[in-house]
Design a protein around this motif. Sequence first.
Motif, PDB file in Angstrom:
ATOM      1  N   ARG A  25      -6.656   2.034  -4.385  1.00 50.50           N
ATOM      2  CA  ARG A  25      -6.003   0.734  -4.351  1.00 50.50           C
ATOM      3  C   ARG A  25      -6.701  -0.148  -3.331  1.00 50.50           C
ATOM      4  N   ILE A  26      -6.809  -1.438  -3.650  1.00 47.19           N
ATOM      5  CA  ILE A  26      -7.395  -2.407  -2.721  1.00 47.19           C
ATOM      6  C   ILE A  26      -6.360  -3.496  -2.468  1.00 47.19           C
ATOM      7  N   LEU A  27      -6.139  -3.813  -1.201  1.00 48.89           N
ATOM      8  CA  LEU A  27      -5.264  -4.919  -0.830  1.00 48.89           C
ATOM      9  C   LEU A  27      -6.085  -6.012  -0.157  1.00 48.89           C
ATOM     10  N   LEU A  28      -5.748  -7.244  -0.479  1.00 51.03           N
ATOM     11  CA  LEU A  28      -6.422  -8.395   0.125  1.00 51.03           C
ATOM     12  C   LEU A  28      -5.409  -9.190   0.932  1.00 51.03           C
TER      13      LEU A  28
ATOM     14  N   LEU B  47      -7.801   0.802   0.628  1.00 53.49           N
ATOM     15  CA  LEU B  47      -8.765  -0.096   1.261  1.00 53.49           C
ATOM     16  C   LEU B  47      -8.120  -1.469   1.425  1.00 53.49           C
ATOM     17  N   VAL B  48      -8.187  -2.010   2.628  1.00 55.69           N
ATOM     18  CA  VAL B  48      -7.659  -3.343   2.911  1.00 55.69           C
ATOM     19  C   VAL B  48      -8.797  -4.208   3.439  1.00 55.69           C
ATOM     20  N   VAL B  49      -8.964  -5.372   2.834  1.00 56.83           N
ATOM     21  CA  VAL B  49      -9.959  -6.350   3.290  1.00 56.83           C
ATOM     22  C   VAL B  49      -9.220  -7.669   3.475  1.00 56.83           C
ATOM     23  N   ALA B  50      -9.424  -8.314   4.607  1.00 54.78           N
ATOM     24  CA  ALA B  50      -8.659  -9.524   4.902  1.00 54.78           C
ATOM     25  C   ALA B  50      -9.445 -10.452   5.802  1.00 54.78           C
TER      26      ALA B  50
ATOM     27  N   GLY C 142       0.801  -1.225   0.000  1.00 52.31           N
ATOM     28  CA  GLY C 142       0.000   0.000   0.000  1.00 52.31           C
ATOM     29  C   GLY C 142       0.827   1.266   0.000  1.00 52.31           C
ATOM     30  N   HIS C 143       2.135   1.120  -0.089  1.00 53.06           N
ATOM     31  CA  HIS C 143       3.019   2.296  -0.027  1.00 53.06           C
ATOM     32  C   HIS C 143       2.699   3.266  -1.159  1.00 53.06           C
ATOM     33  N   GLY C 144       2.449   4.512  -0.812  1.00 52.14           N
ATOM     34  CA  GLY C 144       2.183   5.537  -1.808  1.00 52.14           C
ATOM     35  C   GLY C 144       0.722   5.743  -2.141  1.00 52.14           C
TER      36      GLY C 144
END
Length: 423
Positions: free
Chosen positions: A356-359, A240-243, A233-235
């Motif tokens: 951006r989305i991170l899983l 949004l983070v979903v885990a 997620g840098h920058g």
Amino acid sequence: MPSIFCLGSAQSQNRRVTQTRTRLERGRGALGPALALVHTGRAPTRAVLTAELGVTRATAGAVAAELEALRLIRVDTRPSGPGGSQGRPSHRLAVDPEGPVVLAVQVHADGFRAGLVGLGGQVVVTAPGSMTVPADPAHVLGAVVEAGAGLLRDTGRVCVGVGLAVPSAVAQPEGTALNPLHLAWPAGAPVLQILTEQVALAGITGPTGTPVACFVGNDINLGALAEHRHGAGHGAQHLLVVATGHRGVGGALVLDGRLHTGSSGLALEVGHFTVNPQGRPCHCGLRGCLDVEVDPLALLEEAGRTPGPEGSLLEQATALLREEYADPAVRAAAHALIDRLGLGLAGLVNVLNPDRILLGGLHRDLLDADPERLRAVVADRSLWGRSGSVPLLGCALNHNSLVGAAELAWQPVLDDPLGVLVG
């Protein structure tokens, strides 16, 4: 005449002393911002540090030297430049891998993990523990702090703080776990108070010999903070983070570098976003929430597998997905979870418009299993996806909630390095 000369000399001397004191105060005030820049990788050289701080090269050099003396960073004064380059390369800056650490601890549905984490999100060592988490938080918090104290003794490292990640919304600044649905803890358990007591009982003190400060936060929030500072997620401006971890589903939002936690720490409870109204009953009293439709237990049940006694639910679900994806029943179960996850993500994209989305956890494995299917579901159900899809990536850090818990404990040092390390 002599008296006038002496007066002028005294004034000049006072002026020089004042200027020197001002430079020192300005330099001390720059220590925290400088350390934060090196900590997050935004100042790899003294030249960049000078530009980012808006100070002279001499001041930046003095600040870097002070941080090195505190064993927080290392300064390479003789870096090698690329072949054919002109001029002397700028001094390179990096966190000191042998410097102080924080004790980061995490409690989850199947036990706990303790670890020592240095600056830059560097995990020095971890110690997992499997246990049935009882209703008394002091039992597991005592065990995880004891494990952490053992790591400190074995490594001989200096501890500057303690951070805890828990699978619950956390009220701030009280540090109470408001809704630990996947633990037997009572709602409103005073985990920060209990953690502080256990750390004191374990005799963990800071570099000045005083008790270290303790902090607590939601595990997914802290994972998002770690990914934003040190990972995938840098920058990002709106991340949004979903885990899904061992049980349930969590979400977090980082806006302009800051966690969005709402008015009392309850924001982004995405686990209770409904994706299947006729689905499984949820712990919250509703049906078909992401929390029970897209977590490890849901994958095992969807594939017709009974959870075994060996390994956590997350480990069993991950192994099933990675090792038996060719099995039609496993593939069908994965597709069902991907479709539900995509539906939930699309709804969140419509509301939050992240860049951006991170899983994380099992969701990262679902993305790896069939990235095109998941991206297609999100794009089809999302207004923004039709005009330009949001980047969908997997979390990059191992133990990101642990690293995020460490970020809480490092923050006072980033704010005032001398105040914490020297007093």
